[in-house]
Design a protein around this motif. Structure first.
Motif, short mmCIF file in Angstrom:
data_model
loop_
_atom_site.label_atom_id
_atom_site.label_comp_id
_atom_site.label_asym_id
_atom_site.label_seq_id
_atom_site.Cartn_x
_atom_site.Cartn_y
_atom_site.Cartn_z
N SER A 135 56.19 -0.85 -26.18
CA SER A 135 55.47 -1.45 -27.30
C SER A 135 55.84 -0.83 -28.64
CB SER A 135 53.96 -1.30 -27.08
OG SER A 135 53.55 -1.95 -25.91
N LEU A 136 56.50 0.32 -28.62
CA LEU A 136 56.83 0.99 -29.88
C LEU A 136 57.68 0.13 -30.82
CD1 LEU A 136 57.50 4.67 -28.72
CD2 LEU A 136 55.53 3.77 -29.98
N PRO A 137 58.71 -0.59 -30.33
CA PRO A 137 59.47 -1.45 -31.27
C PRO A 137 58.59 -2.48 -31.97
CG PRO A 137 60.68 -1.19 -29.21
CD PRO A 137 59.32 -0.59 -28.99
N GLY A 138 57.49 -2.86 -31.34
CA GLY A 138 56.59 -3.79 -32.00
C GLY A 138 56.01 -3.23 -33.27
N GLY A 139 55.94 -1.89 -33.38
CA GLY A 139 55.46 -1.28 -34.61
C GLY A 139 56.33 -1.60 -35.80
N VAL A 140 57.64 -1.73 -35.57
CA VAL A 140 58.56 -2.09 -36.66
C VAL A 140 58.23 -3.48 -37.16
CG1 VAL A 140 60.97 -2.44 -37.28
CG2 VAL A 140 60.34 -0.59 -35.69
N PHE A 141 58.06 -4.42 -36.22
CA PHE A 141 57.71 -5.79 -36.63
C PHE A 141 56.33 -5.83 -37.28
CE2 PHE A 141 60.81 -6.31 -33.22
CZ PHE A 141 61.71 -7.19 -33.81
N TRP A 142 55.44 -4.95 -36.82
CA TRP A 142 54.11 -4.88 -37.42
C TRP A 142 54.23 -4.51 -38.90
CZ3 TRP A 142 49.74 -1.09 -35.47
CH2 TRP A 142 48.57 -1.34 -36.19
N LEU A 143 55.05 -3.48 -39.20
CA LEU A 143 55.22 -3.07 -40.59
C LEU A 143 55.87 -4.18 -41.42
CD1 LEU A 143 56.40 0.61 -40.03
CD2 LEU A 143 54.15 -0.18 -40.74
N LEU A 144 56.88 -4.86 -40.84
CA LEU A 144 57.51 -5.96 -41.55
C LEU A 144 56.52 -7.08 -41.81
CD1 LEU A 144 60.96 -6.13 -39.70
CD2 LEU A 144 60.48 -5.16 -41.95
N LEU A 145 55.68 -7.37 -40.80
CA LEU A 145 54.70 -8.43 -40.95
C LEU A 145 53.65 -8.06 -41.97
CD1 LEU A 145 53.87 -11.20 -39.92
CD2 LEU A 145 52.52 -10.09 -38.14
N ARG A 146 53.28 -6.79 -42.02
CA ARG A 146 52.32 -6.35 -43.02
C ARG A 146 52.87 -6.55 -44.42
NH1 ARG A 146 50.02 -0.49 -41.81
NH2 ARG A 146 48.89 -1.03 -43.71
N ASN A 147 54.16 -6.23 -44.60
CA ASN A 147 54.78 -6.44 -45.91
C ASN A 147 54.83 -7.91 -46.26
OD1 ASN A 147 55.21 -3.68 -46.20
ND2 ASN A 147 57.25 -3.76 -45.27
N GLU A 148 55.16 -8.75 -45.24
CA GLU A 148 55.26 -10.18 -45.50
C GLU A 148 53.91 -10.77 -45.88
OE1 GLU A 148 56.69 -14.27 -43.18
OE2 GLU A 148 56.98 -12.30 -42.29
N THR A 149 52.86 -10.37 -45.14
CA THR A 149 51.54 -10.89 -45.46
C THR A 149 51.07 -10.39 -46.82
OG1 THR A 149 50.56 -9.06 -44.21
CG2 THR A 149 50.84 -11.16 -43.07
N ALA A 150 51.44 -9.15 -47.17
CA ALA A 150 51.05 -8.62 -48.48
C ALA A 150 51.72 -9.42 -49.60
CB ALA A 150 51.42 -7.14 -48.57
N VAL A 151 53.02 -9.75 -49.40
CA VAL A 151 53.73 -10.53 -50.40
C VAL A 151 53.12 -11.92 -50.53
CG1 VAL A 151 55.94 -11.64 -50.92
CG2 VAL A 151 55.90 -9.27 -50.16
N GLN A 152 52.81 -12.55 -49.38
CA GLN A 152 52.22 -13.89 -49.43
C GLN A 152 50.84 -13.86 -50.08
OE1 GLN A 152 52.29 -16.36 -46.04
NE2 GLN A 152 54.43 -16.01 -45.55
N THR A 153 50.06 -12.81 -49.77
CA THR A 153 48.74 -12.71 -50.38
C THR A 153 48.86 -12.54 -51.89
OG1 THR A 153 47.87 -11.71 -48.37
CG2 THR A 153 46.58 -11.41 -50.38
N ALA A 154 49.84 -11.71 -52.32
CA ALA A 154 50.03 -11.52 -53.76
C ALA A 154 50.48 -12.82 -54.43
CB ALA A 154 51.07 -10.42 -54.00
#
Length: 254
Positions: free
Chosen positions: A210-229
């Protein structure tokens, strides 16, 4: 690392909602995912039930069978209930016509409609495949520590451990999975210490994979932050435009 499957569902739902998808369909998709996962593990457990009945006390096999029957009846009633018009439900009108009642009944109707959708049955196939992979990994880990576990043994033991690990009473299923696995292996006459080691190996392998999913989690967090902004900037521009229009006086008496 989250509390059972519920914690993971909340996180998936939150991210999907932040990506701009409506909350209602997101919650319904998560519900269907859980139902298909539960149905898949029950079907696998029924396949291993005869072997479990041959080695376990009758009360254990009867409990598993009773749980499967209760689930089947509940899902059948849920699908049949979707055919009843909401205004004919035998519940108080205040509950039936309230916001919660309308929301629940809409979800029930959508669940029933999904019964004819090939994608839902494909999800069931994926669920069964995931559970079979977990059973296969358990068998291989057991053999690596010297336990002669076969496929029938895995089909009889592991489904109960999967259900236990999914309960929202622990972090990532740790503890309850080990207890269920040790109890199941004990029914088959295997060593409890080796069974505990097998369960720990399963938990560690899930954590590592499950550790590689953390990378996608961080990328998704950045993407959602950009979309929210971006959404915030868009709303601000609309409000500014509306304010600009109001800047021109329409009441000349002032």
């Amino acid at each position: 690392m989250l509390p059972g499957s519920v914690g993971a569902d909340l996180l998936r739902g939150w991210f999907t909602w932040r990506l701009g998808h409506p909350a209602g369909p997101v919650m319904l998709a998560l519900l269907v995912d859980r139902l298909m996962a539960l149905l898949g593990v029950v079907l696998i457990g029924l396949v291993g039930l005869p072997h479990l009945a041959a080695v376990a006390p009758p009360a254990v096999a009867a409990t598993v069978l009773a749980g499967a029957l209760v689930l089947a009846v509940a899902m059948g009633l849920l699908l049949l209930a979707g055919r009843i018009p909401r205004d004919r439900l035998p519940v108080p009108k205040r509950l039936r016509d309230g916001a919660l009642g309308r929301t629940v009944w809409t979800a029930v109707a959508q669940l029933r409609a999904m019964g004819g959708n090939p994608a839902a049955w494909a999800a069931l196939g994926h669920s069964i495949g995931v559970h079979l992979a977990t059973i296969g990994a358990t068998i291989l880990f057991a053999r690596s520590v010297g336990l002669p576990v076969g496929w029938l043994d895995g089909l009889a033991i592991v489904p109960a451990a999967i259900v236990a690990a999914a309960l929202p009473v622990s972090l990532g299923g740790w503890g309850v999975r080990e207890g269920a696995m040790v109890a199941g292996f004990a029914l088959l006459g295997f060593n409890a210490d080796a069974a505990l080691l097998v369960s720990l190996l399963i938990g560690l392998s899930i954590a590592v994979l499950s550790l590689p999913g953390g990378v996608f989690w961080l990328l998704l967090r950045n993407e959602t932050a950009v979309q929210t902004a971006a959404q915030t900037d868009h709303q601000t521009s609309l409000q500014t435009a509306a304010g600009g229009a109001e800047a021109f006086p329409t009441d000349f008496s002032r």
